[in-house]
Design an enzyme around this catalytic site. Structure first.
Site, short mmCIF file in Angstrom:
data_model
loop_
_atom_site.label_atom_id
_atom_site.label_comp_id
_atom_site.label_asym_id
_atom_site.label_seq_id
_atom_site.Cartn_x
_atom_site.Cartn_y
_atom_site.Cartn_z
N CYS A 33 0.82 -1.23 0.00
CA CYS A 33 0.00 0.00 0.00
C CYS A 33 0.85 1.27 0.00
CB CYS A 33 -0.95 0.00 1.19
SG CYS A 33 -2.09 -1.39 1.14
N HIS A 67 -3.38 7.26 2.22
CA HIS A 67 -3.78 5.95 1.71
C HIS A 67 -5.20 5.66 2.19
CE1 HIS A 67 -3.97 1.81 0.74
NE2 HIS A 67 -3.82 1.37 1.98
N ASN A 94 -10.00 -0.07 -0.70
CA ASN A 94 -8.54 -0.05 -0.59
C ASN A 94 -7.95 -0.62 -1.88
OD1 ASN A 94 -5.86 -0.43 -0.01
ND2 ASN A 94 -6.20 -1.34 2.02
O1 UT7 Z 1 -3.97 -1.13 3.39
C1 UT7 Z 1 -3.10 -1.69 4.30
C2 UT7 Z 1 -3.45 -1.32 5.65
N1 UT7 Z 1 -4.66 -1.97 6.06
C3 UT7 Z 1 -5.37 -1.44 7.01
O2 UT7 Z 1 -5.02 -0.35 7.44
C4 UT7 Z 1 -6.54 -2.18 7.59
C5 UT7 Z 1 -6.52 -2.03 9.07
N2 UT7 Z 1 -7.59 -2.71 9.74
C6 UT7 Z 1 -8.89 -2.33 9.64
O3 UT7 Z 1 -9.22 -1.43 8.87
C7 UT7 Z 1 -9.92 -2.99 10.53
O4 UT7 Z 1 -9.26 -3.74 11.52
C8 UT7 Z 1 -10.89 -3.93 9.74
C9 UT7 Z 1 -11.80 -3.10 8.86
C10 UT7 Z 1 -10.12 -4.91 8.90
C11 UT7 Z 1 -11.77 -4.70 10.72
O5 UT7 Z 1 -12.47 -3.77 11.57
P1 UT7 Z 1 -12.47 -3.97 13.15
O6 UT7 Z 1 -13.31 -2.92 13.71
O7 UT7 Z 1 -11.02 -4.03 13.58
O8 UT7 Z 1 -13.21 -5.36 13.32
P2 UT7 Z 1 -12.70 -6.76 13.96
O9 UT7 Z 1 -11.72 -7.40 13.04
O10 UT7 Z 1 -12.30 -6.52 15.36
O11 UT7 Z 1 -14.04 -7.58 13.93
C12 UT7 Z 1 -15.20 -7.19 14.71
C13 UT7 Z 1 -16.31 -8.17 14.43
C14 UT7 Z 1 -15.91 -9.63 14.58
O12 UT7 Z 1 -17.00 -10.32 15.13
P3 UT7 Z 1 -17.04 -10.69 16.70
O13 UT7 Z 1 -15.82 -11.55 16.94
O14 UT7 Z 1 -16.98 -9.37 17.42
O15 UT7 Z 1 -18.33 -11.41 16.84
C15 UT7 Z 1 -15.69 -10.09 13.18
O16 UT7 Z 1 -15.90 -11.47 13.00
O17 UT7 Z 1 -16.75 -8.02 13.08
C16 UT7 Z 1 -16.77 -9.31 12.44
N3 UT7 Z 1 -16.49 -9.12 11.02
C17 UT7 Z 1 -17.45 -8.87 10.11
N4 UT7 Z 1 -18.78 -8.78 10.21
C18 UT7 Z 1 -19.47 -8.51 9.09
C19 UT7 Z 1 -15.28 -9.11 10.41
N5 UT7 Z 1 -15.44 -8.88 9.09
C20 UT7 Z 1 -16.77 -8.74 8.88
C21 UT7 Z 1 -17.56 -8.47 7.74
N6 UT7 Z 1 -18.89 -8.37 7.88
N7 UT7 Z 1 -17.00 -8.30 6.50
#
Ligand code: UT7
Length: 325
Positions: free
Chosen positions: A115, A252, A282
């Site tokens: 990225c 980004h 992204n």
């Molecule tokens: O480009 C390179 C750099 N990349 C980044 O900067 C990405 C950095 N990370 C992020 O943007 C975020 O961490 C994500 C968008 C990837 C995820 O968001 P989050 O708020 O950190 O969510 P999480 O991974 O902690 O997941 C929260 C919940 C989980 O469920 P439980 O365990 O709380 O029941 C996941 O299973 O959301 C669930 N979940 C989803 N639900 C619906 C994860 N993906 C999805 C989805 N749809 N697509």
């Protein structure tokens, strides 16, 4: 004493025709429009058609940038393509772009910094221009990133899109007393100890396959805002500018919450932050030049403006570049 600077002559971009909304994704993936918009800020993404390769996207963006600059391929002597998704393991996508633009002259190579690739490529082109190896560089960020996705993994497949953006940098000699123009300062960083927080589980030397993206999302998120702001401050410090001098912040586009968090930590008013993650998702190395192209085309970024580019991604890699437009 004159100063050699790399000035921006033009920008351009290309997005594949096929637009996929969150609602469409939710038909095949266990997700929802509400979750994606709330957690990431994405509404839709573009996805390349079958047979449409990264070099095709790159060439379309390059032609748009050449038009914007009023130049032809004849005027270019360096092509750098920042990409994680080249058409082939080799040759570089950049040499395919060179061929498709009908060029036999100059030199072309790819940069792989995921990225952060575009910021790395801009900084590299600036160095080549300043040390006299190139006069006019075509710098492209291009990705068919969706080809690396596992469409059954909802934690990654909803986050990414395809696209390309390009910028033309030109050697200029600023006379004594002439105000600064072009690339003023840059800072690049990496720390490979974080490699497995965001990586693809394949490659020519390991599995012999292209592989799929894996990400420890919350871990990457945890590092993002701090790393972004550190490198922005490092770039400002080199140049003697402050956050208050910035006209535009072009980060980004990974997650609206990361962009907002970095903007707030820097103390930037939201109206100075260019955000396109809602419509592009992204696009890895393409995200910064795509956002730049949008803000130039709609008249926000104008000659004389002070623009900070920034990116952070797999590696980890991160970097920033300060440009007087
Ligand atoms: O480009 C390179 C750099 N990349 C980044 O900067 C990405 C950095 N990370 C992020 O943007 C975020 O961490 C994500 C968008 C990837 C995820 O968001 P989050 O708020 O950190 O969510 P999480 O991974 O902690 O997941 C929260 C919940 C989980 O469920 P439980 O365990 O709380 O029941 C996941 O299973 O959301 C669930 N979940 C989803 N639900 C619906 C994860 N993906 C999805 C989805 N749809 N697509």
């Amino acid at each position: 004493m004159t100063r050699v600077r790399s000035i921006v002559r033009g920008v351009g971009s290309y997005l594949p025709q096929n637009v996929v909304t969150n609602a469409e994704l939710a038909k095949t993936v266990d997700t929802s429009d509400e979750w994606i918009q709330q957690r990431v800020g994405i509404k839709e993404r573009h996805i390349a058609a079958e047979g449409e390769f990264t070099s095709d996207l790159a060439v379309a963006a390059a032609k748009a940038a050449l038009d914007n600059a009023g130049l032809t391929p004849e005027d270019i002597d360096l092509i750098i393509v920042a990409t994680t998704t080249p058409d082939y393991t080799f040759p570089a996508a950049a040499t395919l772009v060179q061929m498709k633009l009908g060029m036999h002259h100059g030199f072309a190579f790819d940069i792989q910094a995921v990225c952060s690739g575009f910021v790395y490529a801009v900084t590299t082109a600036d160095s080549y221009i300043k040390n006299g190896l190139a006069k006019r560089a075509l710098v492209i960020g291009a990705e068919t990133f969706t080809r690396l996705l596992d469409w059954t993994d909802r934690t990654t497949c909803v986050l990414f899109g395809d696209g390309a953006g390009a910028m033309i940098l030109e050697r200029a000699e600023l006379a004594e007393g002439e105000p600064e123009r072009g690339i003023i300062a840059s800072a690049l960083r990496s720390d490979g100890h974080h490699w497995d927080k965001l990586y693809v589980d394949g490659g020519p030397s390991s599995t012999g396959t292209a592989g799929h993206v894996h990400m420890q999302g919350p871990e990457v998120f945890r590092h993002a805002v701090g790393k972004i702001t550190d490198v922005v401050y490092a770039t400002l410090e080199q140049s003697g500018h402050t956050v208050a001098d910035l006209d535009w912040f072009v980060p980004h586009q990974a997650n609206k919450r990361i962009i907002d968090g970095a903007g707030a930590k820097l103390g930037l008013p939201p109206e100075k932050v260019v955000t396109t993650v809602d419509i592009h998702a992204n696009t890895s190395a393409a995200s910064v030049p795509l956002a730049l192209s949008v803000a130039v085309a709609d008249g926000r970024i104008k000659a004389g403006d002070l623009v900070m580019l920034e990116a952070m991604g797999g590696g980890f890699t991160w970097g920033a570049s300060l440009i007087r437009w």
